[in-house]
Every structure is written in C-alpha cells, then in structure tokens.
Motif scaffolding. Structure first.
Motif, PDB file in Angstrom:
ATOM      1  N   GLU A  15       0.824  -1.207   0.000  1.00 58.87           N
ATOM      2  CA  GLU A  15       0.000   0.000   0.000  1.00 58.87           C
ATOM      3  C   GLU A  15       0.864   1.265   0.000  1.00 58.87           C
ATOM      4  O   GLU A  15       0.565   2.227  -0.714  1.00 58.87           O
ATOM      5  N   VAL A  16       1.937   1.247   0.773  1.00 65.60           N
ATOM      6  CA  VAL A  16       2.825   2.409   0.848  1.00 65.60           C
ATOM      7  C   VAL A  16       3.493   2.664  -0.492  1.00 65.60           C
ATOM      8  O   VAL A  16       3.560   3.805  -0.961  1.00 65.60           O
ATOM      9  N   VAL A  17       3.970   1.621  -1.136  1.00 63.57           N
ATOM     10  CA  VAL A  17       4.598   1.788  -2.450  1.00 63.57           C
ATOM     11  C   VAL A  17       3.598   2.378  -3.442  1.00 63.57           C
ATOM     12  O   VAL A  17       3.934   3.256  -4.228  1.00 63.57           O
ATOM     13  N   GLY A  18       2.367   1.944  -3.392  1.00 67.37           N
ATOM     14  CA  GLY A  18       1.343   2.521  -4.266  1.00 67.37           C
ATOM     15  C   GLY A  18       1.159   4.001  -4.004  1.00 67.37           C
ATOM     16  O   GLY A  18       1.039   4.794  -4.936  1.00 67.37           O
ATOM     17  N   ALA A  19       1.148   4.399  -2.732  1.00 65.55           N
ATOM     18  CA  ALA A  19       0.984   5.812  -2.386  1.00 65.55           C
ATOM     19  C   ALA A  19       2.139   6.639  -2.915  1.00 65.55           C
ATOM     20  O   ALA A  19       1.946   7.762  -3.381  1.00 65.55           O
ATOM     21  N   PHE A  49      10.961   4.391  -8.531  1.00 64.86           N
ATOM     22  CA  PHE A  49      12.121   3.762  -7.913  1.00 64.86           C
ATOM     23  C   PHE A  49      12.977   3.155  -9.007  1.00 64.86           C
ATOM     24  O   PHE A  49      12.470   2.588  -9.962  1.00 64.86           O
ATOM     25  N   GLU A  50      14.278   3.271  -8.852  1.00 61.50           N
ATOM     26  CA  GLU A  50      15.184   2.678  -9.837  1.00 61.50           C
ATOM     27  C   GLU A  50      15.413   1.204  -9.576  1.00 61.50           C
ATOM     28  O   GLU A  50      15.834   0.481 -10.469  1.00 61.50           O
ATOM     29  N   SER A  51      15.132   0.767  -8.347  1.00 64.34           N
ATOM     30  CA  SER A  51      15.385  -0.635  -8.012  1.00 64.34           C
ATOM     31  C   SER A  51      14.526  -1.053  -6.823  1.00 64.34           C
ATOM     32  O   SER A  51      13.996  -0.212  -6.092  1.00 64.34           O
ATOM     33  N   LEU A  52      14.428  -2.342  -6.638  1.00 64.13           N
ATOM     34  CA  LEU A  52      13.735  -2.880  -5.475  1.00 64.13           C
ATOM     35  C   LEU A  52      14.446  -2.445  -4.199  1.00 64.13           C
ATOM     36  O   LEU A  52      13.814  -2.157  -3.190  1.00 64.13           O
ATOM     37  N   GLU A  53      15.768  -2.350  -4.242  1.00 66.26           N
ATOM     38  CA  GLU A  53      16.539  -1.930  -3.074  1.00 66.26           C
ATOM     39  C   GLU A  53      16.158  -0.519  -2.641  1.00 66.26           C
ATOM     40  O   GLU A  53      16.028  -0.229  -1.457  1.00 66.26           O
ATOM     41  N   GLN A  54      15.961   0.377  -3.608  1.00 62.69           N
ATOM     42  CA  GLN A  54      15.526   1.741  -3.302  1.00 62.69           C
ATOM     43  C   GLN A  54      14.156   1.721  -2.645  1.00 62.69           C
ATOM     44  O   GLN A  54      13.910   2.419  -1.670  1.00 62.69           O
ATOM     45  N   GLN A  55      13.271   0.955  -3.203  1.00 61.75           N
ATOM     46  CA  GLN A  55      11.913   0.841  -2.675  1.00 61.75           C
ATOM     47  C   GLN A  55      11.957   0.354  -1.232  1.00 61.75           C
ATOM     48  O   GLN A  55      11.312   0.946  -0.356  1.00 61.75           O
ATOM     49  N   LEU A  56      12.721  -0.689  -0.961  1.00 60.22           N
ATOM     50  CA  LEU A  56      12.815  -1.242   0.390  1.00 60.22           C
ATOM     51  C   LEU A  56      13.466  -0.264   1.354  1.00 60.22           C
ATOM     52  O   LEU A  56      13.066  -0.173   2.525  1.00 60.22           O
ATOM     53  N   ALA A  57      14.448   0.508   0.868  1.00 57.55           N
ATOM     54  CA  ALA A  57      15.118   1.484   1.720  1.00 57.55           C
ATOM     55  C   ALA A  57      14.163   2.606   2.131  1.00 57.55           C
ATOM     56  O   ALA A  57      14.164   3.039   3.290  1.00 57.55           O
ATOM     57  N   VAL A  58      13.343   3.074   1.203  1.00 54.28           N
ATOM     58  CA  VAL A  58      12.380   4.130   1.518  1.00 54.28           C
ATOM     59  C   VAL A  58      11.348   3.616   2.515  1.00 54.28           C
ATOM     60  O   VAL A  58      11.013   4.292   3.497  1.00 54.28           O
ATOM     61  N   ILE A  59      10.849   2.427   2.299  1.00 50.95           N
ATOM     62  CA  ILE A  59       9.881   1.848   3.235  1.00 50.95           C
ATOM     63  C   ILE A  59      10.508   1.668   4.616  1.00 50.95           C
ATOM     64  O   ILE A  59       9.901   2.004   5.634  1.00 50.95           O
ATOM     65  N   ALA A  60      11.739   1.178   4.656  1.00 46.93           N
ATOM     66  CA  ALA A  60      12.430   0.999   5.936  1.00 46.93           C
ATOM     67  C   ALA A  60      12.575   2.339   6.654  1.00 46.93           C
ATOM     68  O   ALA A  60      12.352   2.442   7.868  1.00 46.93           O
ATOM     69  N   TYR A  61      12.921   3.390   5.911  1.00 44.81           N
ATOM     70  CA  TYR A  61      13.041   4.716   6.513  1.00 44.81           C
ATOM     71  C   TYR A  61      11.692   5.185   7.054  1.00 44.81           C
ATOM     72  O   TYR A  61      11.596   5.680   8.177  1.00 44.81           O
ATOM     73  N   LEU A  62      10.638   5.055   6.265  1.00 47.20           N
ATOM     74  CA  LEU A  62       9.311   5.488   6.716  1.00 47.20           C
ATOM     75  C   LEU A  62       8.890   4.770   7.989  1.00 47.20           C
ATOM     76  O   LEU A  62       8.249   5.355   8.855  1.00 47.20           O
TER      77      LEU A  62
END
Length: 71
Positions: A15-19, A49-62
């Motif tokens: 859900e967060v990635v969609g937002a 996001f350029e990569s899955l790693e970027q996506q996971l890093a942003v979610i981890a930060y949030l």
C-alpha cells in the motif's frame, strides 16, 4: 495529515509503495482491514524507484519515523 507516520503505520508495504508511486494506496489482498484501503490522497505526486533496493530502503526509513500521536 493524509499520509503521515500514523496512517502509514497501519499500511502494508504494498500500500505504501502505491501511495509513493501512484499517489493512491494500492489495494493489498493480504491486508483486508487496512485503514489505507480506499483512502484518497489530497496531493498528486508520483516517484519512480530505480530498483527494489531503493523501494525497500524508503519503506524501511518510513517505518522509523516516530508516531506523533499528540496532534
């Protein structure tokens, strides 16, 4: 606040990635009781996001942001 830490804390990563990417919470079949489902954002934005790693890093930060429950 329409997507602060309190709301995001109830959302799944899907859900967060969609937002973030589409300015709308993506429905998540594994999280049927989410407060995010059907929640409309008042801002129109989208990030790619350029990569899955970027996506996971942003979610981890949030997920590290403090819940400001005094407001």
């Amino acid at each position: 606040m329409d997507h602060g830490p309190l709301l995001i804390g109830t959302c799944s990563d899907i859900e967060v990635v969609g937002a973030i990417t589409a300015a709308a919470y993506t429905p998540d079949e594994t999280n049927p009781n989410s407060f995010c489902t059907g929640y409309e954002l008042s801002v129109d934005h989208s990030w790619e996001f350029e990569s899955l790693e970027q996506q996971l890093a942003v979610i981890a930060y949030l997920r590290t942001l403090p819940l400001n429950i005094s407001e």
